[in-house]
Design a protein around this motif. Structure first.
Motif, PDB file in Angstrom:
ATOM      1  N   HIS A  90       0.844  -1.208   0.000  1.00 26.09           N
ATOM      2  CA  HIS A  90       0.000   0.000   0.000  1.00 26.09           C
ATOM      3  C   HIS A  90       0.870   1.246   0.000  1.00 26.09           C
ATOM      4  O   HIS A  90       1.614   1.510   0.952  1.00 26.09           O
ATOM      5  CB  HIS A  90      -0.917   0.018   1.225  1.00 26.09           C
ATOM      6  CG  HIS A  90      -1.815   1.224   1.257  1.00 26.09           C
ATOM      7  ND1 HIS A  90      -2.851   1.393   0.378  1.00 26.09           N
ATOM      8  CD2 HIS A  90      -1.815   2.323   2.047  1.00 26.09           C
ATOM      9  CE1 HIS A  90      -3.472   2.536   0.625  1.00 26.09           C
ATOM     10  NE2 HIS A  90      -2.849   3.124   1.642  1.00 26.09           N
ATOM     11  N   HIS A  92       1.050   5.493  -1.956  1.00 28.44           N
ATOM     12  CA  HIS A  92       0.590   6.520  -2.890  1.00 28.44           C
ATOM     13  C   HIS A  92       1.903   7.159  -3.342  1.00 28.44           C
ATOM     14  O   HIS A  92       2.333   8.171  -2.781  1.00 28.44           O
ATOM     15  CB  HIS A  92      -0.315   7.539  -2.185  1.00 28.44           C
ATOM     16  CG  HIS A  92      -1.380   6.898  -1.329  1.00 28.44           C
ATOM     17  ND1 HIS A  92      -2.577   6.469  -1.822  1.00 28.44           N
ATOM     18  CD2 HIS A  92      -1.403   6.596  -0.005  1.00 28.44           C
ATOM     19  CE1 HIS A  92      -3.312   5.946  -0.851  1.00 28.44           C
ATOM     20  NE2 HIS A  92      -2.611   6.009   0.266  1.00 28.44           N
ATOM     21  N   HIS A 240      -9.059   1.773   1.213  1.00 27.28           N
ATOM     22  CA  HIS A 240      -8.738   2.051   2.626  1.00 27.28           C
ATOM     23  C   HIS A 240      -9.928   1.567   3.447  1.00 27.28           C
ATOM     24  O   HIS A 240     -11.073   1.842   3.084  1.00 27.28           O
ATOM     25  CB  HIS A 240      -8.597   3.551   2.875  1.00 27.28           C
ATOM     26  CG  HIS A 240      -7.423   4.189   2.199  1.00 27.28           C
ATOM     27  ND1 HIS A 240      -7.547   4.985   1.089  1.00 27.28           N
ATOM     28  CD2 HIS A 240      -6.108   4.164   2.499  1.00 27.28           C
ATOM     29  CE1 HIS A 240      -6.346   5.428   0.721  1.00 27.28           C
ATOM     30  NE2 HIS A 240      -5.457   4.939   1.559  1.00 27.28           N
ATOM     31  N   HIS A 277      -4.859  -0.808   5.933  1.00 29.31           N
ATOM     32  CA  HIS A 277      -5.005  -0.357   7.322  1.00 29.31           C
ATOM     33  C   HIS A 277      -5.798  -1.349   8.181  1.00 29.31           C
ATOM     34  O   HIS A 277      -5.219  -2.052   8.977  1.00 29.31           O
ATOM     35  CB  HIS A 277      -5.593   1.063   7.400  1.00 29.31           C
ATOM     36  CG  HIS A 277      -4.768   2.056   6.655  1.00 29.31           C
ATOM     37  ND1 HIS A 277      -3.470   2.336   6.985  1.00 29.31           N
ATOM     38  CD2 HIS A 277      -5.031   2.809   5.554  1.00 29.31           C
ATOM     39  CE1 HIS A 277      -2.964   3.222   6.144  1.00 29.31           C
ATOM     40  NE2 HIS A 277      -3.893   3.516   5.260  1.00 29.31           N
ATOM     41  N   ASP A 328       2.284   2.982   3.107  1.00 33.67           N
ATOM     42  CA  ASP A 328       1.393   4.121   2.862  1.00 33.67           C
ATOM     43  C   ASP A 328       2.215   5.200   2.146  1.00 33.67           C
ATOM     44  O   ASP A 328       3.383   4.989   1.808  1.00 33.67           O
ATOM     45  CB  ASP A 328       0.762   4.629   4.160  1.00 33.67           C
ATOM     46  CG  ASP A 328      -0.636   5.251   3.915  1.00 33.67           C
ATOM     47  OD1 ASP A 328      -1.006   5.467   2.747  1.00 33.67           O
ATOM     48  OD2 ASP A 328      -1.350   5.519   4.898  1.00 33.67           O
TER      49      ASP A 328
END
Ligand SMILES: CSC[C@H]1O[C@@H](n2cnc3c(O)ncnc32)[C@H](O)[C@@H]1O
Ligand SMILES: [Zn+2]
Length: 465
Positions: A90, A92, A240, A277, A328
């Motif tokens: 995960h 971005h 998420h 998460h 993340d």
């Protein structure tokens, strides 16, 4: 082999085998230890791997491999551990350009007042091109070979990833309100479908996916639309989920169900889904995630920094959930460093449960490799060192003082090693970093372009509160 005038003629590779007693391969990579993540041969001492056409064709002792194979190229393994590349489940990625922009904030404040406004103002094609390159550089340096990128401008991201040689699930974001380049859900979602039509099956290292942002930012109708499209196009879906207590309260109030249950009520949960998460599932939701075969990506650094909480990872593992690790984005971490996530995972769950056996080192290393591959639905291709899998490998040095002496190689990888110890990185049989020298990215140019974008952000960024 070729058939010629009714006779069997031996083809080139077999000719070499017959002529020299050795089969020809592209690459042989060695290690004082090979940590395979394969139960059949967990750790091999003085091992080596033979690689052909991007795949692992043999795993054995160095003696046996060099007796049977002749390689165009050999990467020796003295003072190295050879292991599967890390799987960052995960991220971005392009958010690296927001690294350190907004720290010490809780998730909702951070997102609503800092990150969404910054994205609205600065995220465009050039931002994603440079941010993605910076992220790929950072991830290769730290031994990540596969990552999930849930962000904007997916064609730009896919081009950068294909050029730098990494493997990625590229999951363009869709959300119910305006986001960079889009008015709202309809145009964002339509664009993500066009992206996956363009990229599915085009490059074996780029896997397009669908990514509705979260149950609190995407309506039930749109969530259903997303999972139906994922089924129709047979692609993964990531979201998420249950990240904060505020989300649980909000979803409960709006839909009279907790977030995981809400998604299940919509018929959303199935093995193609992996959720990031999942900090606040209750016991029955943990059982539900296991029953539906949903993957979970644990992001300990981000969860601590945004004060979201501690995900119940020991209970999830016990329930049989496929759990991987992620960083993340770098605006909430602030690094794309899987070694930090590995170490934190091994430590925090011992602290929260007061049980030193909670999430042992071996389990954490599995989460960072094969467990992540399972959660992403890629364990038939990556995550372990096994004949037939893609050659996504890293050599980690064992010579520096913080890694001496050595009693247990897995202990060192989890509790002592860090990103700087990654010496060589291979994806699909291609060497991306050799002896810390970057082979597929141009660090100087990236540094220059990232600095220039950051200067503009620094001059123009204003939080919205
Ligand atoms: C639709 S995915 C991209 C979107 O998500 C934002 N984001 C980054 N980190 C988090 C997080 O931890 N929780 C929720 N949303 C997050 C990112 O800034 C993009 O806008
Ligand atoms: Zn995220």
């Amino acid at each position: 082999m070729f058939v010629f005038f009714g006779q069997i003629v031996i083809a080139q590779s077999n000719y070499n085998l017959v002529a020299q007693g050795k089969q020809r391969v592209q690459l042989i990579v060695g290690g004082d230890f090979i940590v395979t993540m394969n139960e059949a041969q967990p750790v091999i001492q003085n091992g080596a791997i033979a690689i052909k056409d991007g795949k692992i064709v043999a795993v054995d002792t160095q003696y046996k491999i060099t007796s049977s194979y002749r390689a165009d190229r050999t990467l020796p393994g003295d003072g190295m551990v050879l292991m599967p590349g890390l799987v960052n489940g995960h991220s971005h990625s392009a958010m690296v350009l927001f690294r350190g922009l907004a720290d010490d904030l809780a998730l909702q404040d951070w997102l609503q007042n800092y990150i969404f406004p910054a994205e609205g103002k600065f995220v465009d094609e050039n931002f994603v091109r440079v941010g993605e390159q910076l992220a790929c550089w950072e991830m290769i340096r730290g031994g990540t070979t596969t990552f999930v990128d849930m962000y904007f401008q997916p064609d730009v991201a896919a081009k950068v990833v294909s050029e730098c040689g990494l493997r990625a699930i590229i999951a363009p974001s869709s959300i119910d309100f305006p986001s960079p380049g889009f008015q709202g859900w309809d145009d964002a979602f339509a664009s993500s479908i066009n992206f996956l039509k363009r990229w599915k099956g085009k490059n074996e290292r780029i896997i397009p996916a669908i990514a509705p942002h979260a149950p609190y930012t995407v309506s039930p109708e749109h969530l259903v639309q997303a999972i139906q499209a994922a089924r129709h196009y047979d692609v993964p879906l990531t979201i998420h989920l249950a990240e904060t207590q505020a989300e649980v309260k909000d979803v409960q109030q709006r839909y009279n169900a907790t977030p995981v249950k809400h998604l299940d009520n919509l018929g959303f949960l199935e093995p193609r889904v992996f959720a990031a998460h999942v900090v606040w599932p209750n016991a029955s939701e943990i059982a539900l995630l296991a029953k539906r075969g949903v993957g979970v990506i644990h992001n300990p650094d981000s969860n601590l920094k945004l004060a979201s909480g501690f995900a119940p990872i020991p209970a999830m593992l016990k329930a049989g959930i496929k759990v991987g690790l992620g960083t993340d984005g770098a605006a909430s971490n602030n690094v794309l460093d899987m070694w930090k996530a590995i170490r934190l995972t091994a430590l925090i769950h011992k602290g929260t449960t007061l049980d030193p056996t909670a999430v042992p080192a071996k389990t954490v290393l599995r989460m960072a490799t094969l467990g992540g591959a399972e959660a992403l639905g890629l364990s038939d291709k990556i995550g372990a060192i096994k004949v037939g899998l893609q050659a996504d490998l890293i050599q980690v040095q064992l010579k520096e003082p913080h890694l001496l002496p050595l009693y247990d190689v897995i202990s060192h990888l989890v509790y002592a090693a860090d990103a700087q110890d990654v010496d060589t990185v291979i994806v699909n049989g291609q060497v991306l970093m050799e002896k810390r020298r970057m082979l597929t990215v141009d660090p100087e140019r990236i540094r220059r372009e990232a600095t220039s974008i950051a200067q503009r952000i620094k001059a123009q960024f204003r939080p919205s509160n």
